[in-house]
Design a protein around this motif. Sequence first.
Motif, short mmCIF file in Angstrom:
data_model
loop_
_atom_site.label_atom_id
_atom_site.label_comp_id
_atom_site.label_asym_id
_atom_site.label_seq_id
_atom_site.Cartn_x
_atom_site.Cartn_y
_atom_site.Cartn_z
N ILE A 90 1.03 -1.11 0.37
CA ILE A 90 0.09 0.21 0.18
C ILE A 90 0.77 1.28 -0.01
N VAL A 94 0.69 4.63 -2.99
CA VAL A 94 0.03 5.11 -2.57
C VAL A 94 0.58 6.27 -3.11
N ARG A 115 -7.99 4.14 -2.92
CA ARG A 115 -9.16 4.15 -1.60
C ARG A 115 -9.93 2.93 -1.32
N THR A 118 -7.03 0.89 0.59
CA THR A 118 -6.56 1.78 2.67
C THR A 118 -7.78 1.30 3.54
N ASN A 119 -9.33 1.70 2.49
CA ASN A 119 -9.71 0.86 3.64
C ASN A 119 -9.79 -0.68 3.82
N TRP A 121 -6.70 -1.87 4.09
CA TRP A 121 -5.71 -2.14 5.06
C TRP A 121 -6.14 -1.86 6.65
N THR A 140 1.67 4.85 8.96
CA THR A 140 0.56 4.44 7.59
C THR A 140 -0.25 5.02 7.66
N TYR A 141 -0.92 4.54 8.64
CA TYR A 141 -2.56 5.40 8.47
C TYR A 141 -2.75 6.40 8.79
N LEU A 144 -2.41 8.01 5.04
CA LEU A 144 -3.86 7.11 4.58
C LEU A 144 -4.97 7.98 4.76
N ASN A 145 -4.95 8.64 6.07
CA ASN A 145 -6.50 9.40 6.77
C ASN A 145 -6.25 10.27 6.07
N ALA A 148 -6.90 9.81 2.20
CA ALA A 148 -8.88 9.57 2.29
C ALA A 148 -9.33 11.23 2.44
#
Length: 183
Positions: A90, A94, A115, A118-119, A121, A140-141, A144-145, A148
């Motif tokens: 991921i 990204v 997307r 991400t969902n 993971w 990473t979170y 990604l947050n 998103a």
Amino acid sequence: MAASLVSSTASYALKPFDSQARRIPRQRRNETRTCALIGQVDNTNLTRRQAALGALVGGLSLLQTAEANAFLGIGEPSKEEIYKEDTAKILKDVGAALSLDKGDPTKEDAMNNVRKETNAWVAKYRRDNKFGGRPSYGNTYSALNALAGHFNSFGPTAPLPKKRLERIQKELEDATRMLGRGR
């Protein structure tokens, strides 16, 4: 013609346990056994050693099949290895999606793919306490947050502001570095 099943009953002449020999006497060698085929008698004997060896070979052959591995859990990658593979994938996806230009026709598809990944993971690792406290997970979170949130507000083709893009890229680099260290 009526076929009959030939069978012979094996009589065992067991002697009382011999304390000098420390073993139970073996069966007689001239004993006959019934074959599965009708009308045939097999005169070969099967010793305990041969039976044990056959069972051992049969058991080992079960362990070498893919179905047995999946069933018994032998040879499967650990949760740690799966986490590293998923997170590295991921992070790479990204980074590749962020490097696309604004006018690139594949950008929307790439962002929609990011997307979905991400969902998946986040759903897989959010509630797993083994990974939740790691720096690689946190970075990473966070990246990604932020990504998103931007694309939920402005759409998948909207360019990222320079400051937000730099922060996301820094978090992706930190996550990659921490993942390489096993943290």
